[in-house]
Design a protein around this motif. Sequence first.
Motif, mmCIF file in Angstrom:
data_model
loop_
_atom_site.group_PDB
_atom_site.id
_atom_site.type_symbol
_atom_site.label_atom_id
_atom_site.label_comp_id
_atom_site.label_asym_id
_atom_site.label_seq_id
_atom_site.Cartn_x
_atom_site.Cartn_y
_atom_site.Cartn_z
ATOM 1 N N PRO A 25 0.826 -1.203 0.000
ATOM 2 C CA PRO A 25 0.000 0.000 0.000
ATOM 3 C C PRO A 25 0.857 1.248 0.000
ATOM 4 O O PRO A 25 1.972 1.273 0.529
ATOM 5 N N SER A 26 0.317 2.297 -0.583
ATOM 6 C CA SER A 26 1.029 3.563 -0.627
ATOM 7 C C SER A 26 1.258 4.092 0.774
ATOM 8 O O SER A 26 0.389 4.015 1.640
ATOM 9 N N LEU A 27 2.449 4.606 0.997
ATOM 10 C CA LEU A 27 2.759 5.225 2.282
ATOM 11 C C LEU A 27 2.788 6.735 2.132
ATOM 12 O O LEU A 27 3.479 7.441 2.847
ATOM 13 N N THR A 30 3.475 9.581 4.793
ATOM 14 C CA THR A 30 4.354 9.137 5.882
ATOM 15 C C THR A 30 5.804 9.222 5.441
ATOM 16 O O THR A 30 6.588 9.957 5.986
ATOM 17 N N ARG A 699 8.554 -0.623 8.380
ATOM 18 C CA ARG A 699 7.504 -0.065 7.537
ATOM 19 C C ARG A 699 6.318 -1.029 7.583
ATOM 20 O O ARG A 699 6.335 -2.067 6.930
ATOM 21 N N ALA A 701 3.118 -1.685 6.466
ATOM 22 C CA ALA A 701 2.228 -1.245 5.394
ATOM 23 C C ALA A 701 0.768 -1.419 5.757
ATOM 24 O O ALA A 701 -0.075 -0.581 5.413
ATOM 25 N N LYS A 703 -0.738 -0.998 8.445
ATOM 26 C CA LYS A 703 -1.195 0.086 9.304
ATOM 27 C C LYS A 703 -0.877 1.462 8.732
ATOM 28 O O LYS A 703 -1.322 2.481 9.280
ATOM 29 N N GLY A 704 -0.083 1.480 7.687
ATOM 30 C CA GLY A 704 0.295 2.761 7.104
ATOM 31 C C GLY A 704 1.213 3.573 7.984
ATOM 32 O O GLY A 704 1.171 4.812 7.971
ATOM 33 N N VAL A 705 2.046 2.900 8.786
ATOM 34 C CA VAL A 705 2.953 3.621 9.677
ATOM 35 C C VAL A 705 4.387 3.138 9.498
ATOM 36 O O VAL A 705 4.639 2.027 9.017
ATOM 37 N N GLY A 725 2.932 8.398 10.898
ATOM 38 C CA GLY A 725 1.646 7.866 10.482
ATOM 39 C C GLY A 725 0.709 7.747 11.671
ATOM 40 O O GLY A 725 1.143 7.773 12.837
ATOM 41 N N ALA A 727 -2.296 5.541 13.622
ATOM 42 C CA ALA A 727 -2.898 4.207 13.721
ATOM 43 C C ALA A 727 -3.152 3.864 15.182
ATOM 44 O O ALA A 727 -2.513 4.412 16.087
ATOM 45 N N SER A 770 1.349 10.714 14.161
ATOM 46 C CA SER A 770 2.656 10.946 13.532
ATOM 47 C C SER A 770 3.475 11.906 14.380
ATOM 48 O O SER A 770 2.987 12.977 14.774
#
Length: 942
Positions: A25-27, A30, A699, A701, A703-705, A725, A727, A770
């Motif tokens: 997934p795109s980060l 972040t 990384r 992914a 959780k996007g963090v 990020g 979460a 973040s």
Amino acid sequence: MNTPALDRRGFLRATALAGALPLLPSLAGTAAAPASAIAAASGAALPAPAAWRLRPFALADVSLSSGLFEDKRALMLDYARGYDVNRLLQVFRVNAGLPTLGAVAPSGWEGLDGEANGNLRGHYTGHFLSMLSQAYASTGEQVFADNISTMIGALVECRQALNRSPSVRSVPGRFGTAVESQRGSYEFAQLPTTVLGGAAELTFAAWVRPSHGAAWARIFDFGNDTTRYMYLAARNQNGLPRFAITTGGAGREQGINANVALPVGEWSHVALTLADTVATLYVNGVVAGRNTAMTLGPAQLGQLRNYWLGQSLYPDPVYAGAFDDVNLWSRALTDAEVAALRTQPASAAPAGRGDLASYDLDEPDGQVLHDFSGRAQHATWLRTWGGPSHPGFLAAYPETQFITLETMTASNYFVVWAPYYTAHKILRGLLDAYLATGDLRALDLAEGMCDWMYSRLSKLPAATLQRMWGIFSSGEYGGIVEAICDLHALTGKAEHVALAKLFDLNRLIDSCAGAQDILDGLHANQHIPILTGLVRLHDETGEDRYLAAARGFWNMVVPARMYSIGGTSTGEFWRVSGRIAGTISDTNAETCCAHNMLKLSRMLFFHEQNPKYMEYYERALFNQVLGSKQDKADAEKPLTTYFIGLTPGHVRDYTPKQGTTCCEGTGMESATKYQDSVFFAAGDGSALYLNLFVASTLRWAAKGVIVEQSTAFPVEQDTRLTISGNATFDLMVRVPAWVGPGFAVAVNGKALKLDAVPRTYLRVARTWRSGDVVTISLPFTVRTEAALDDRSLQSLFYGPVNLAVRDASRSYLSVGLYRNAALSGDLLPSLTPVEGKPLHFTLDGRELAPFHEGTEDPTHVYFRRSEPIVVFGGRDSGVANPVRANGVSLLDELWSGAPYGSKTELLKKLESLTSSWVTDGLLSAGDRSTILATAKCAQFVP
């Protein structure tokens, strides 16, 4: 990478596996995805078993930052970048009869001339593939992917060659071209049984160019068995050609030993004539030996079953080298006729072509060696171990290694040395290559190997399998069950689970599951990876006995058979439970054992979040595994230990057996996956486990963090986590068993009021934003650990770090540590820090250094604890430290009660303790008073 076009089967597999590729997934918002994460998109995902409550992160998801682990890894990555993989492929290519590109295999266990006839060759290639795969997954460097592709392509060619009949290898000859049998290809020529045509006399002549100096390799051998034969060997035990003929076995041979050798790498002409009572052996046209009392000749041998060039009726080496212009005549040529063959081919010489057979050997390929005598005695080019191998077979030695094992009843690694162990290393390397790069050729090779193994093993009786797997060394199969289960997770083929279960060693499984310790006398690393495989077999089948066996086994090793640095085994074997001091030797702590115990501990932790597994993991990783890698670069060897001797003054050997043992292999793998257990995630994504304090970046992914761990640990006694990020998840922080007073966790500078208990995980539940920063304080203390069977034999630790004494003495050193013990029980005040050298101290003029430093200094991991006098805060009471019958001294009992909140609390404890010792008759009243007075005057560090 250049991947060949796929056939229909390959296309279907590719489309079926497309859904298994990892999603990235795109980060955005972040941080940018690193090159390593992008590179990993070409790989494949190994599904996490449903039974795992935790999930590991891919190597590409966790990158190492500057520090101890990255420095160690950098040395291994340099080795991996520069090493010519064609050297490792050489043994595979020669076994398949393919050109070797001029490469020469490394020595040691790898190579045609390796230990025990090279019967383990190919294992190191598998390790190397795993190392390259881990290096590529971690760094994304193209050089690693390119080397993987080269190796996979070569192995594909080798399997194809093995699955067809051998073809002659044409090389420049003495006249035109010649045919060559490469060392390790096991190729030879079979002449027709009619080749001698009942001749009573015989001349054999040929040009030969040996490429190896093995004794007893045959130029020709005509016979039935080891009773009735005649042969010409290129070298006898003295390195000279020998002709022999017999009808009554070796003890009744008649023959000739030549007086001149056949040089390796040079063409030589050899000839033998037999007529009446005279046999003459010629080398380069000159008589090299003659026997005038012969009573045997071709007529006395009669019709024979085998007429071979290059192969022996005895278990001798196959001739390695080239043949040219081979001729057989039905008469004895004269000396002059033989001499003429020195300068011209038989077809142009006075003798003419052989009237029995004449082989120019100008064939460019194929299996037929054409006869030009006019008798059509065409020969056939064969392998000693048969024609095409069974489908899927891939190895660097003949299939006979596996076949012979099926009838063995005792170990003999000169005959068979762990072929399924080697198969595991190759299979694991192929799977790792596929997972790292997505190269479908690697997956196809792995599937083929497993299909081939199933076709063999599924036909064997259960009793045969149990016998095979119980044979020391020859029956060793490493972690093959784990690899097969991983393949099943990718393919879903029921045959793969069935294959994995064929490796069940029931005696081990049942005893470990039933908590019956049978490890005494067993080969350690033959059995540790079996249990890792059983965990995976449980994951794939749900059978509880497998997981129960793994848990029971682990408890039999830790701590009962564990040395303080985390290693296990002595001389590769286990001894009785609890025997540590009694097994100290120069061959303790085989590095493979530590590598596989880490894997087992990690896998058990996925099932059961018992901190003991990660406590062990940290101990073995920070001490033995790091300490097994030398801190210097080398282009030829990985420089890792085989054994780590724990005898006093032992110097670590980082290049045992020329650097290609199993432990160099696992050492390469360990050094390219240091980050694999720093973080784990809960299966449902609700929690993040911080297991190890290692400078690294996660990384996550899903959780996007991004979680960045900044620390110089173990030089630094804290670590910081920075969150990028937003979460929600629980941060589970391991509270180590070794941590001293003052462990604390703060978020954004605010200390959390949490009850931190050593040997647990501390939960920090939060919706993270973040920029959040978590600071964890991890105070070290100096402590000792005593051997289970001798409490006077101890090791010293500072936090998780084993401090080894650097001293060349070969006797145990006598060490006292209570002299300045702190009220907390910390022994650190008794040591003097070395300025400018973190984690280095001095004690009584000797230097103590972290075991993880890969030096060649003589070290003492264990020492004799000696506290002869009662001393407090550096004050000597002059009173002998009394000792109970169980070896526990007064000071031991006092300091076992630490920490003390104040000097008053310590004095109160000392008063009651010394009173009981007086009551027990172990201390006089006068000495008690002296001890108490000394303690009251002493100054104690908090």
